[in-house]
Write a protein that holds these residues in place. Structure first.
Motif, PDB file in Angstrom:
ATOM      1  N   ALA A 185     -44.681 -12.754  22.859  1.00 34.30           N
ATOM      2  CA  ALA A 185     -45.670 -11.763  22.454  1.00 34.30           C
ATOM      3  C   ALA A 185     -45.933 -11.915  20.964  1.00 34.30           C
ATOM      4  O   ALA A 185     -45.078 -12.405  20.224  1.00 34.30           O
ATOM      5  CB  ALA A 185     -45.158 -10.367  22.741  1.00 34.30           C
ATOM      6  N   LEU A 186     -47.111 -11.518  20.551  1.00 31.19           N
ATOM      7  CA  LEU A 186     -47.465 -11.659  19.142  1.00 31.19           C
ATOM      8  C   LEU A 186     -47.706 -10.302  18.502  1.00 31.19           C
ATOM      9  O   LEU A 186     -48.468  -9.479  18.995  1.00 31.19           O
ATOM     10  CB  LEU A 186     -48.720 -12.522  19.007  1.00 31.19           C
ATOM     11  N   ARG A 193     -56.374 -16.413  16.311  1.00 27.18           N
ATOM     12  CA  ARG A 193     -56.617 -16.858  17.683  1.00 27.18           C
ATOM     13  C   ARG A 193     -55.769 -18.085  18.009  1.00 27.18           C
ATOM     14  O   ARG A 193     -55.215 -18.206  19.101  1.00 27.18           O
ATOM     15  CB  ARG A 193     -58.096 -17.173  17.890  1.00 27.18           C
ATOM     16  N   GLN A 222     -52.267 -16.909  18.441  1.00 27.40           N
ATOM     17  CA  GLN A 222     -52.207 -16.194  19.707  1.00 27.40           C
ATOM     18  C   GLN A 222     -52.033 -17.150  20.887  1.00 27.40           C
ATOM     19  O   GLN A 222     -51.161 -16.968  21.732  1.00 27.40           O
ATOM     20  CB  GLN A 222     -53.514 -15.416  19.859  1.00 27.40           C
ATOM     21  N   ASP A 223     -52.882 -18.163  20.918  1.00 28.58           N
ATOM     22  CA  ASP A 223     -52.849 -19.094  22.043  1.00 28.58           C
ATOM     23  C   ASP A 223     -51.514 -19.825  22.111  1.00 28.58           C
ATOM     24  O   ASP A 223     -50.953 -20.007  23.186  1.00 28.58           O
ATOM     25  CB  ASP A 223     -54.005 -20.098  21.940  1.00 28.58           C
ATOM     26  N   LEU A 226     -49.244  -8.648  15.413  1.00 32.78           N
ATOM     27  CA  LEU A 226     -50.148  -8.913  14.297  1.00 32.78           C
ATOM     28  C   LEU A 226     -49.980  -7.821  13.251  1.00 32.78           C
ATOM     29  O   LEU A 226     -50.109  -6.642  13.555  1.00 32.78           O
ATOM     30  CB  LEU A 226     -51.598  -8.897  14.773  1.00 32.78           C
ATOM     31  N   LEU A 264     -45.626  -4.886  27.981  1.00 37.90           N
ATOM     32  CA  LEU A 264     -44.745  -5.169  26.851  1.00 37.90           C
ATOM     33  C   LEU A 264     -44.531  -3.935  25.992  1.00 37.90           C
ATOM     34  O   LEU A 264     -43.406  -3.598  25.616  1.00 37.90           O
ATOM     35  CB  LEU A 264     -45.373  -6.280  26.009  1.00 37.90           C
ATOM     36  N   LEU A 269     -47.356  -0.311  12.826  1.00 37.00           N
ATOM     37  CA  LEU A 269     -48.459  -0.519  13.764  1.00 37.00           C
ATOM     38  C   LEU A 269     -48.404  -1.928  14.343  1.00 37.00           C
ATOM     39  O   LEU A 269     -48.335  -2.916  13.627  1.00 37.00           O
ATOM     40  CB  LEU A 269     -49.798  -0.298  13.053  1.00 37.00           C
ATOM     41  N   PHE A 270     -48.449  -1.983  15.656  1.00 38.41           N
ATOM     42  CA  PHE A 270     -48.449  -3.215  16.423  1.00 38.41           C
ATOM     43  C   PHE A 270     -49.896  -3.462  16.828  1.00 38.41           C
ATOM     44  O   PHE A 270     -50.446  -2.711  17.625  1.00 38.41           O
ATOM     45  CB  PHE A 270     -47.613  -2.962  17.681  1.00 38.41           C
ATOM     46  N   LEU A 271     -50.541  -4.483  16.250  1.00 40.65           N
ATOM     47  CA  LEU A 271     -51.918  -4.782  16.628  1.00 40.65           C
ATOM     48  C   LEU A 271     -51.918  -5.836  17.721  1.00 40.65           C
ATOM     49  O   LEU A 271     -51.331  -6.900  17.553  1.00 40.65           O
ATOM     50  CB  LEU A 271     -52.689  -5.335  15.430  1.00 40.65           C
ATOM     51  N   CYS A 272     -52.571  -5.559  18.822  1.00 41.69           N
ATOM     52  CA  CYS A 272     -52.624  -6.542  19.901  1.00 41.69           C
ATOM     53  C   CYS A 272     -54.078  -6.859  20.206  1.00 41.69           C
ATOM     54  O   CYS A 272     -54.916  -5.983  20.179  1.00 41.69           O
ATOM     55  CB  CYS A 272     -51.971  -5.992  21.157  1.00 41.69           C
ATOM     56  N   ASN A 273     -54.342  -8.100  20.500  1.00 41.67           N
ATOM     57  CA  ASN A 273     -55.709  -8.509  20.772  1.00 41.67           C
ATOM     58  C   ASN A 273     -55.844  -8.907  22.234  1.00 41.67           C
ATOM     59  O   ASN A 273     -55.319  -9.927  22.649  1.00 41.67           O
ATOM     60  CB  ASN A 273     -56.067  -9.691  19.866  1.00 41.67           C
ATOM     61  N   ARG A 324     -54.412 -10.292  29.862  1.00 39.28           N
ATOM     62  CA  ARG A 324     -53.686 -10.205  28.604  1.00 39.28           C
ATOM     63  C   ARG A 324     -53.470  -8.739  28.232  1.00 39.28           C
ATOM     64  O   ARG A 324     -52.413  -8.358  27.737  1.00 39.28           O
ATOM     65  CB  ARG A 324     -54.466 -10.920  27.501  1.00 39.28           C
ATOM     66  N   ASP A 372     -48.910 -17.365  23.368  1.00 39.42           N
ATOM     67  CA  ASP A 372     -49.087 -17.166  24.803  1.00 39.42           C
ATOM     68  C   ASP A 372     -48.497 -18.333  25.580  1.00 39.42           C
ATOM     69  O   ASP A 372     -47.778 -18.140  26.563  1.00 39.42           O
ATOM     70  CB  ASP A 372     -50.580 -17.062  25.139  1.00 39.42           C
ATOM     71  N   TYR A 379     -49.917  -6.897  27.646  1.00 44.99           N
ATOM     72  CA  TYR A 379     -49.574  -6.147  26.445  1.00 44.99           C
ATOM     73  C   TYR A 379     -49.117  -4.737  26.786  1.00 44.99           C
ATOM     74  O   TYR A 379     -48.165  -4.226  26.208  1.00 44.99           O
ATOM     75  CB  TYR A 379     -50.757  -6.096  25.480  1.00 44.99           C
TER      76      TYR A 379
END
Lengths: 336, 336
Positions: A88-89, A76, A79-80, A91, B107, B89-93, B100, A83, B104
């Motif tokens: 872009a992140l 988190r 992420q912040d 994970l 993106l 795999l692109f994990l996005c939260n 957000r 942002d 995503y």
DNA sequence: CGTCTTTTATGAAACGTTTCAAAGGGTGAG
DNA sequence: CTCACCCTTTGAAACGTTTCATAAAAGACG
């Protein structure tokens, strides 16, 4: 984009300008192009963009284990920060699998991400140094790093010291350390901190119960082993390398009829959300998780955005002990 | 790559062949090229590759909330399926943040991912339909979907029914449902299932205690509200929309001196790892999380890899009730 | 009304790959 | 010795953008 240009009766270059430097384009033309984009459902091709532009506007965090709440909090923070920087992140979950981690690093380098945050499976992976040498900034999260990288860690020796000092202060003498594998630097540091506390106090003894992995199941197993010992030799307190282990241990104690903290005091590590919600609220060493992630990402950005010269920093945060019901002062009368 | 070619004294095309179809290249040349690659530390540029090749070999899963263990288990299933197919795999939260999530999706479309798995903030986001219409397959995870997408869900009405039927069977009559916000389809379904169970039994009453979010803190707050009621009117059992709520509720009960299950029986939902490790091991409705993710990813792959025609499937899995100590048969003598 | 300046639009080059038609070099058969 | 064929290698086109020098149009000014 060619279609958009044709549809709006302008040149390719103009469409690009509308997208990237709209102030260069006249109101009328801009509108026409935007309409065309809408009608055709045009979506920029990021690959082409990146190819030409050189930068990917993407960051990656390779997490050691997504199912460990510790890392989701760190994430988190990352992420912040990402942002805030307009990045872009990505994970990625290595799942403590060396191969998968390697695969991700390759992939990320191929994607030309602007930087990689990682909690690596092995502390010193030559791959990481190579990655950094070739130009992708790398920041190590929650693990020490050599001078080749920035890193952000919490002082684990101090954490171990805090935990065991607390146990000694509350009257315990036979203390077990539960955690592993020992080769993980962090685990070693927490043990070292625990030993430092014992040495400084000049009393007490520390037994190390090594576990294969730091999860609830292993905590239960450790609980079984501890409960199996004759009460006279059994440690009266356990310091666990993380809260998952501690919760597993706690659960097994309850199941086997040993009381916490009377028969066995428990200190965990990480202070995850569930530490407080446990059968017996867990005393735990709290780490500034969110801040850790956030700071790591900020270091990475500084390195990635900075022009050239960059001094790698190894930041160390201090943990804090949060005392709850799983530890309690042993009345002097009852001490061994 | 040009450098590699020069270094190995071959053409660009040959380097590419070494990388992509090594069987076309003679042993000697191949070795020379590989050596050059090693010496120069060459790393393929994925953007260029993708631009030319058209496909990104990447999947994305937009998670609603990474810190909810439910989703991390789903993610493991997705991960494994992606791995098996040789896709990254692109994990996005999205963190339950509509904006957000939108960012995503944009993106990911720009990245030309081969498909998107998503647990959306809103059940019916027009953006998702648009995305699918433009050619990016979308599979909705853990939420119902219209005929425009594949989806994978668990039968929440059945889950609610199972939970409340169990409570009725064990002798409870005043039952509280704790969860929310109600507008989340899932929550509504679980309530509906709960009501169905009450109606079918022809006895008992259901009170809905709506919460702002399904987390531990809200569970605690609900616990406070329940504990504040006079015992004569207080529900004797609570069915929580998820385990986080249930754990919060449980913790608050313990804190306020109410016994579980004697004063308040609790049924959770999701059967997360900590359900078993709770102060009182939690009865919970278990969902096939891993399978959910894995199946979702497989559906997505089928759609993405399939040539043209594709019928969208809406798969529904059945949950199971796992009975633990937080519920117990009330002796007939003590029933209201 | 011509010239100069500013604003707006254009076209071509470049980014780093993959692919494919075609060229080059051997080899064996006739 | 020639031809046909196979195995390797090559060179150029194409992927979809951005960028930049330049052209065209539009104003401003004398």
């Amino acid at each position: 984009m060619k279609d958009v240009a044709a549809h709006a009766r302008v040149s390719l270059g103009t469409v690009s300008n509308v997208l990237n430097r709209p102030e260069l384009v006249s109101e009328r033309t801009r509108k026409r192009v935007l309409t065309a984009i809408g009608e055709l459902g045009f979506v920029r091709n990021e690959s082409a963009r990146q190819l030409r532009g050189g930068s990917s506007r993407t960051l990656a965090y390779v997490v050691l284990d997504t199912s460990n709440p510790f890392f989701t909090d760190v994430a988190r923070g990352v992420q912040d920060a990402a942002d805030a920087a307009g990045l872009a992140l990505f994970l990625c979950n290595s799942g403590e699998d060396r191969e998968r981690q390697a695969a991700y690093l390759d992939l990320l380098e191929q994607q030309r991400v602007e930087g990689v945050l990682i909690t690596p499976v092995d502390a010193a992976d030559p791959r990481l140094t190579a990655l950094a040498r070739r130009g992708t900034p790398v920041v190590i999260v929650d693990r020490g790093a050599g001078p080749a990288h920035c890193s952000v860690t919490v002082d684990d020796m101090l954490g171990g010291d805090l935990a065991v000092t607390h146990l000694l202060d509350t009257g315990h003498r036979r203390i077990a350390f539960v955690g592993g594998p020992r080769m993980i630097g962090q685990v070693g540091d927490r043990i070292a901190g625990a030993e430092r506390a014992v040495d400084r106090a000049g009393t007490g003894e520390l037994t190390v119960l090594e576990t294969a992995r730091p999860n609830v199941a292993e905590g239960r197993r450790a609980g079984e082993r501890l409960a199996g010992l004759p009460a006279a030799h059994r440690p009266t307190a356990a310091f666990c390398a993380n809260d998952l282990l501690a919760l597993g241990l706690l659960q097994q104690m309850v199941r086997l009829g040993l009381r916490v903290p009377d028969d066995m005091a428990i200190v965990g590590y990480d202070d995850i959300e569930f530490a407080e919600a446990a059968a017996v609220p867990l005393t735990s060493v709290s780490q500034p998780r969110y801040l850790l992630g956030r700071t790591a990402a900020e270091l990475l950005l500084a390195e990635a955005r900075g022009d050239g010269a960059h001094d790698h920093e190894q930041l160390v945060f201090a943990p804090e002990l949060v005392v709850r019901a799983s530890t309690r002062l042993i009345p002097v009368s009852r001490r061994a």
